[in-house]
Write a protein that holds these residues in place. Structure first.
Motif, PDB file in Angstrom:
ATOM      1  N   LYS A   1     -18.876  15.485  53.705  1.00  0.00           N
ATOM      2  CA  LYS A   1     -17.734  14.733  53.183  1.00  0.00           C
ATOM      3  C   LYS A   1     -18.014  14.188  51.789  1.00  0.00           C
ATOM      4  O   LYS A   1     -17.074  13.842  51.068  1.00  0.00           O
ATOM      5  CB  LYS A   1     -17.391  13.583  54.133  1.00  0.00           C
ATOM      6  CG  LYS A   1     -16.819  14.029  55.473  1.00  0.00           C
ATOM      7  CD  LYS A   1     -16.519  12.830  56.366  1.00  0.00           C
ATOM      8  CE  LYS A   1     -15.988  13.285  57.723  1.00  0.00           C
ATOM      9  NZ  LYS A   1     -15.735  12.130  58.631  1.00  0.00           N
ATOM     10  N   LYS A   2     -19.286  14.086  51.410  1.00  0.00           N
ATOM     11  CA  LYS A   2     -19.613  13.561  50.088  1.00  0.00           C
ATOM     12  C   LYS A   2     -19.321  14.569  48.981  1.00  0.00           C
ATOM     13  O   LYS A   2     -19.282  14.214  47.805  1.00  0.00           O
ATOM     14  CB  LYS A   2     -21.089  13.145  50.030  1.00  0.00           C
ATOM     15  CG  LYS A   2     -21.415  11.960  50.930  1.00  0.00           C
ATOM     16  CD  LYS A   2     -22.792  11.416  50.631  1.00  0.00           C
ATOM     17  CE  LYS A   2     -23.055  10.152  51.438  1.00  0.00           C
ATOM     18  NZ  LYS A   2     -24.339   9.523  51.110  1.00  0.00           N
ATOM     19  N   PHE A   3     -19.158  15.832  49.352  1.00  0.00           N
ATOM     20  CA  PHE A   3     -18.834  16.844  48.353  1.00  0.00           C
ATOM     21  C   PHE A   3     -17.322  16.913  48.248  1.00  0.00           C
ATOM     22  O   PHE A   3     -16.627  17.253  49.206  1.00  0.00           O
ATOM     23  CB  PHE A   3     -19.402  18.208  48.747  1.00  0.00           C
ATOM     24  CG  PHE A   3     -20.901  18.230  48.793  1.00  0.00           C
ATOM     25  CD1 PHE A   3     -21.631  18.490  47.661  1.00  0.00           C
ATOM     26  CD2 PHE A   3     -21.583  17.977  49.975  1.00  0.00           C
ATOM     27  CE1 PHE A   3     -23.016  18.512  47.692  1.00  0.00           C
ATOM     28  CE2 PHE A   3     -22.957  17.991  50.024  1.00  0.00           C
ATOM     29  CZ  PHE A   3     -23.673  18.262  48.874  1.00  0.00           C
ATOM     30  N   ASN A   4     -16.805  16.600  47.055  1.00  0.00           N
ATOM     31  CA  ASN A   4     -15.363  16.438  46.905  1.00  0.00           C
ATOM     32  C   ASN A   4     -14.619  17.752  46.983  1.00  0.00           C
ATOM     33  O   ASN A   4     -13.586  17.862  47.618  1.00  0.00           O
ATOM     34  CB  ASN A   4     -15.064  15.753  45.564  1.00  0.00           C
ATOM     35  CG  ASN A   4     -13.586  15.468  45.375  1.00  0.00           C
ATOM     36  OD1 ASN A   4     -12.891  16.240  44.764  1.00  0.00           O
ATOM     37  ND2 ASN A   4     -13.118  14.347  45.937  1.00  0.00           N
ATOM     38  N   ALA A   5     -15.133  18.777  46.318  1.00  0.00           N
ATOM     39  CA  ALA A   5     -14.413  20.051  46.235  1.00  0.00           C
ATOM     40  C   ALA A   5     -15.192  21.145  46.941  1.00  0.00           C
ATOM     41  O   ALA A   5     -16.414  21.203  46.860  1.00  0.00           O
ATOM     42  CB  ALA A   5     -14.181  20.434  44.771  1.00  0.00           C
ATOM     43  N   GLU A   6     -14.489  22.005  47.616  1.00  0.00           N
ATOM     44  CA  GLU A   6     -15.115  23.109  48.331  1.00  0.00           C
ATOM     45  C   GLU A   6     -15.103  24.350  47.436  1.00  0.00           C
ATOM     46  O   GLU A   6     -14.053  24.792  46.971  1.00  0.00           O
ATOM     47  CB  GLU A   6     -14.352  23.397  49.632  1.00  0.00           C
ATOM     48  CG  GLU A   6     -14.946  24.511  50.456  1.00  0.00           C
ATOM     49  CD  GLU A   6     -16.277  24.119  51.095  1.00  0.00           C
ATOM     50  OE1 GLU A   6     -17.073  25.023  51.386  1.00  0.00           O
ATOM     51  OE2 GLU A   6     -16.501  22.920  51.293  1.00  0.00           O
ATOM     52  N   THR A   7     -16.263  24.886  47.154  1.00  0.00           N
ATOM     53  CA  THR A   7     -16.387  26.100  46.360  1.00  0.00           C
ATOM     54  C   THR A   7     -16.977  27.193  47.231  1.00  0.00           C
ATOM     55  O   THR A   7     -17.969  26.966  47.920  1.00  0.00           O
ATOM     56  CB  THR A   7     -17.302  25.863  45.134  1.00  0.00           C
ATOM     57  OG1 THR A   7     -16.784  24.780  44.362  1.00  0.00           O
ATOM     58  CG2 THR A   7     -17.379  27.116  44.281  1.00  0.00           C
ATOM     59  N   THR A   8     -16.376  28.357  47.199  1.00  0.00           N
ATOM     60  CA  THR A   8     -16.868  29.443  48.042  1.00  0.00           C
ATOM     61  C   THR A   8     -18.204  29.943  47.506  1.00  0.00           C
ATOM     62  O   THR A   8     -18.390  30.120  46.304  1.00  0.00           O
ATOM     63  CB  THR A   8     -15.866  30.606  48.077  1.00  0.00           C
ATOM     64  OG1 THR A   8     -15.638  31.069  46.728  1.00  0.00           O
ATOM     65  CG2 THR A   8     -14.551  30.153  48.687  1.00  0.00           C
ATOM     66  N   VAL A   9     -19.140  30.149  48.414  1.00  0.00           N
ATOM     67  CA  VAL A   9     -20.462  30.670  48.075  1.00  0.00           C
ATOM     68  C   VAL A   9     -20.727  31.859  48.982  1.00  0.00           C
ATOM     69  O   VAL A   9     -20.653  31.747  50.206  1.00  0.00           O
ATOM     70  CB  VAL A   9     -21.563  29.608  48.258  1.00  0.00           C
ATOM     71  CG1 VAL A   9     -22.933  30.216  47.971  1.00  0.00           C
ATOM     72  CG2 VAL A   9     -21.308  28.418  47.349  1.00  0.00           C
ATOM     73  N   GLN A  10     -21.043  32.994  48.369  1.00  0.00           N
ATOM     74  CA  GLN A  10     -21.312  34.208  49.145  1.00  0.00           C
ATOM     75  C   GLN A  10     -22.640  34.799  48.696  1.00  0.00           C
ATOM     76  O   GLN A  10     -22.897  34.949  47.497  1.00  0.00           O
ATOM     77  CB  GLN A  10     -20.195  35.241  48.936  1.00  0.00           C
ATOM     78  CG  GLN A  10     -20.410  36.542  49.698  1.00  0.00           C
ATOM     79  CD  GLN A  10     -19.348  37.570  49.387  1.00  0.00           C
ATOM     80  OE1 GLN A  10     -18.443  37.307  48.608  1.00  0.00           O
ATOM     81  NE2 GLN A  10     -19.455  38.743  49.989  1.00  0.00           N
ATOM     82  N   VAL A  11     -23.499  35.103  49.663  1.00  0.00           N
ATOM     83  CA  VAL A  11     -24.779  35.741  49.358  1.00  0.00           C
ATOM     84  C   VAL A  11     -24.524  37.224  49.099  1.00  0.00           C
ATOM     85  O   VAL A  11     -24.082  37.956  49.982  1.00  0.00           O
ATOM     86  CB  VAL A  11     -25.784  35.560  50.509  1.00  0.00           C
ATOM     87  CG1 VAL A  11     -27.104  36.249  50.170  1.00  0.00           C
ATOM     88  CG2 VAL A  11     -26.020  34.076  50.782  1.00  0.00           C
TER      89      VAL A  11
END
Length: 907
Positions: free
Chosen positions: A166-176
């Motif tokens: 919850k401390k991370f404001n924005a969700e960014t997609t991360v793909q290996v």
């Protein structure tokens, strides 16, 4: 020890000595015809934990009847938590107190907190809650069974990680995109479902968004600290519970980098390729076993670097022109020197991007290959296979290269071959670890290269350092009086004017005043005069004076003062790289704007900002309030003997102060000049990325909408008047203790003891199975589990007070574990099947020695075994040595077999 064993030893407990945890209920039952004294004595003999739970379980009293009984006697209300709990209130009480006293915060008001308790008359519990919240406690009776489930759900490891997310404001997609050094494509079925995967992704995405060059994950005895290196400086980003950091977080990163998860005793190096949002980045991962756990450092390699043109690196125009002329040579050596992390690789890659084309053959020899360059042959060093720099360079020279780039000249053999290559018609670029340009000549000679060869082969040398760049969005002229007089005089001599710029701080730079870094470059051109001096064995000082007098050396001091003058950086940033004698030498260089005035004596260097004394045990607090009434209140509540307090009156100043030095606690009023309290807190969490700064918001008056807005922005707590000293201290203590999270591995490794543990053990004892020999009639269940799930092992595991008893084992599974080290000990706390898809990544078990010490146990699925009266006495479980999932069909099969097993036990 089972009850039967106690009886056999003549040590059966005296029921009169046992007290229920809610013993205060006993007098309320006196005289009731529906509760016979004999039944209470029987329950006491069975060592029932909570009398209230037993009354409801056996339908002696309903919840409504019990609630009325308690209210009439003690005026205490009751709840079944049907409407849920206020998460803001729940976060006020540390998980240790929640678990210790079996309670759950329901809702909170400025001076009161409602708490659901299994024992609402427990004065110790009430005192603990008052101490950490600073509020009056309104206890509510709640059935222990309901509370047990609520507490388990709230403090379960996954729940703890979700709170961190919850401390991370924005969700960014991360793909290996690729694992390891061989660019092996990952399993296409990998999905970021597990909370620890989401946590690792958010940490990396947040670092990329902030422009970090490295991520440091390091542990102490109580927590794991995540730090980012932004513009050359490390800053704390997030505090993670130790058991999450040491186990699953490190394991997840090692899996991403293609490293051996089970090997925690040796250093490892790996890499991964990720797609973060729209960017493709590389990760160079290094692990180092330390006393408190594996430290992990991730170097972020953004592929945009290879597309940076030389003109965009920030070189002095004359330096850029002269360096470009060196690269245009058909043969010779161009060296880039400087310490680790000074930007040498970026400079070389930009040079290669400028040089390569259809008509030239470019080959690089690197360790490791940090960036993939299109249309260029890149060779990875592998010393274990004999592919050393020297060996590979010999082969490269047979490949008809026009230009060769050598990652580093490390030894005499490599230096000799590189020099020979330059003398035979190849342009060779490389790096060398020296302090300055002239020192590169002595370094090559020390490696065994003859000086006449150095003189013939060497074209030029650069030495560089990185400094922080002033943010262009908020740059403004600054007072030059802060610059020492001697430096101002040399700036005037060199360039004819004196100027300085500072960044005021804005959203784009995270209110630090700096954004990005730029190189300070010292450039040495090796011409005819220098070649003769090198060949004749001249020393460093003689070579430097000759280079300065001939104009062949552009010193790093002259370069630094030019960058300050142009407003690219500040004097404080370049000061460590200034040597006044060399500044004066630069003034005598041909072509400079030197004047004939006598050189001024160096003035004392200004004092740098001193970090807070690490021996100072006071809490570092930043207070942002504009209302003088708040200041008076807080000055009285934050005495200087306990708190080191800094004061600002505007939101903009608050963000700038946090960016300069992270406080231990930020107290910010909702109403501020410039930026509101909500904007300040959101900026601290997102723009600055200070996820670990504990934050309290202040309201001028109670306002539910304003309270919710501050909480949504990232405030850890919100207060409204009246605020007194004791209340504020209690709220701060609760907030800081909550930030520490799970402080002991033992808290996580030990399965919770069920509320009705005494009844459970009695039910287990009544079956007569615990400790008895294995029986063939149970083997069909474990055999069918292995066959239908395709796992090597299946167990019927009965869970006693301290250990396990495997009533049936199918497969070569010969291990016995204590209850607190087993999956089954956790399994009996679940109502349905407990599944551990990968124990090395599951926060509940990543620090469990039964898991870490035995890589053969990775997957677990256990369905609780119930007795006729509903007590969970063990599990029917499947175990595998590799991670896997459990399908819905397999779950139904395991559940069905368990029901058949329960019928067999009952018979």
């Amino acid at each position: 020890m089972p009850t039967s064993s106690l009886r056999q030893s003549g040590m059966e407990p005296d029921p009169r000595e046992f007290r229920f945890r809610d013993e205060w209920l006993v007098p309320l039952l006196a005289g009731r015809s529906d509760v016979a004294n004999q039944r209470v004595d029987q329950w006491r003999r069975e060592r029932t934990a909570f009398l209230s739970q037993r009354l409801m379980d056996e339908s002696v009293l309903s919840f409504a009847q019990l609630a009325k009984l308690i209210h009439d006697a003690y005026r205490i209300d009751s709840t079944e938590l049907t409407t849920g709990v206020d998460e803001t209130a729940a976060r006020l009480i540390p998980e240790k107190i929640v678990r210790k006293h079996l309670l759950r915060a329901v809702r909170e008001a400025p001076r009161q907190i409602d708490v659901a308790m299994a024992n609402p008359l427990d004065e110790n519990a009430l005192a603990d809650v008052r101490a950490v919240t600073g509020r009056t406690v309104n206890p509510l009776f709640c059935p222990p069974g309901i509370l047990e489930r609520a507490v388990l759900n709230a403090v379960a490891p996954d729940a703890v990680i979700y709170e961190l997310l919850k401390k991370f404001n924005a969700e960014t997609t991360v793909q290996v995109v690729a694992h390891g050094f061989d660019d092996v494509a990952p399993d296409s079925g990998e999905q970021p479902r597990a909370p620890v995967i989401q946590l690792a992704n958010n940490i990396i995405a947040n670092a990329v968004r902030m422009g970090a060059s490295d991520i440091h994950i390091e542990h102490d005895e109580t927590a794991t600290q995540v730090r980012y290196r932004v513009d050359g400086l490390l800053r704390n980003a997030l505090a993670v519970p130790r058991y999450v950091g040491v186990g699953p977080l490190v394991s997840r990163i090692k899996i991403m980098a293609g490293l051996d998860v089970s090997d925690r005793l040796r250093p490892q190096d790996g890499r991964a390729k990720l797609r973060v949002g729209n960017d493709t980045i590389g990760l160079r991962v290094s692990t180092l076993p330390a006393r408190t756990g594996e430290k992990v450092v991730l170097r972020i390699l953004n592929e945009r670097v290879i597309n940076v043109r030389m003109a965009e690196l920030g070189f002095h125009p004359q330096v850029l022109e002269r360096f470009t002329a060196m690269l245009a040579s058909e043969k010779g050596i161009v060296l880039v020197t400087g310490p680790t992390g000074s930007g040498k690789t970026t400079t070389l890659y930009s040079a290669l991007a400028q040089l390569h084309g259809e008509t030239v053959n470019v080959v690089t020899v690197e360790d490791p290959i940090e960036y993939r360059l299109p249309d260029i042959t890149q060779v990875q060093i592998n010393e274990k296979q004999g592919m050393t720099f020297a060996a590979v360079l010999r082969s490269v020279l047979r490949q008809d290269p026009d230009i060769a780039m050598l990652g580093e000249i490390r030894d005499g053999e490599t230096a000799g071959i590189a020099t020979q290559a330059a003398l035979t018609g190849h342009l060779l670029l490389s790096t060398l670890h020296t302090n300055d340009t002239v020192g590169a000549i002595a370094r090559l000679a020390d490696l065994g290269v003859e000086r006449f060869k150095i003189a013939s082969a060497l074209i030029g040398v650069t030495a560089q350092r990185l400094v922080r760049r002033v943010c262009p969005a908020c740059a403004a002229p600054a007072d030059t009086g802060e610059i020492p007089g001697a430096v101002r005089a040399e700036m005037e001599r060199l360039y004819g004017r004196v100027a300085q710029t500072r960044g005021a701080g804005c959203n784009q730079c995270g209110f630090s005043g700096f954004k990005g870094r730029l190189p300070l470059i010292e450039l040495l051109e090796v011409g005819h005069d220098l070649r003769d001096a090198i060949a004749n064995g001249a020393g460093d000082e003689q070579l430097r004076k000759l280079a300065v007098n001939s104009g062949a050396l552009h010193t790093i001091e002259a370069d630094a003062l030019w960058h300050v003058l142009e407003g690219r950086t500040t004097f404080e940033q370049v000061q460590p790289h200034l040597e006044m004698r060399r500044v004066e030498d630069a003034a005598r260089a041909p072509g400079s704007a030197a004047r004939t005035a006598a050189p001024a004596r160096p003035a004392p260097a200004p004092q740098r900002d001193v970090e807070r004394d690490t021996t100072d045990e006071r809490l570092d607090v930043l207070v942002a309030v504009s209302d003088p009434i708040w200041r008076v209140v807080l000055e009285a509540a934050l005495p200087p003997d306990q708190f080191s307090v800094s004061w600002v009156a505007s939101g903009t100043d608050a963000l700038a102060a946090v960016a300069r030095r992270r406080p231990g606690l930020l107290i910010v009023a909702a109403e501020l000049a410039g930026l509101s309290g909500e904007q300040v807190i959101r900026g601290v969490r997102t723009v600055i990325g200070a996820l670990d700064v504990a934050t309290i918001g202040l309201l001028s008056a109670e306002n539910a909408a304003a309270r919710d807005a501050l909480s949504a922005a990232g405030a850890d707590d919100v207060m409204a008047p009246p605020v007194d000293r004791d209340q504020l201290h209690a709220r701060i203590e609760a907030l800081l203790s909550r930030e520490k999270g799970w402080s002991s591995v033992a808290d996580v490794a030990t399965p919770p003891v069920p509320v009705r543990e005494a009844e459970r053990l009695a039910a287990l004892d009544s079956t007569g199975l615990f400790g008895s020999p294995s029986e063939e009639r149970f083997d069909r269940f474990t055999r069918e589990v292995t066959e239908r799930l395709g796992v090597p092992w299946a167990l019927i595991s009965l869970v006693g007070a301290d250990g396990l008893w495997h009533k049936s084992i199918h497969g070569p599974f010969g291990r016995e574990f204590e209850r607190n080290l087993s999956f089954c000990g956790h399994g009996i706390n679940h109502e349905d099947i407990m599944v551990v898809e990968d124990a090395m990544l599951d926060p509940r078990f990543s620090e469990n020695p039964a898991v870490t010490g035995d890589p053969g146990v990775r997957f677990y699925a256990g369905c609780p075994i119930h007795t006729a009266n509903g007590q969970k006495i063990g599990t029917l479980c499947a175990i595998d040595d590799k991670p896997r999932a459990l399908s819905d069909e397999q779950s139904r099969m395991l559940r069905s077999l368990t029901r058949e097993l329960e019928a067999e036990i009952a018979s």
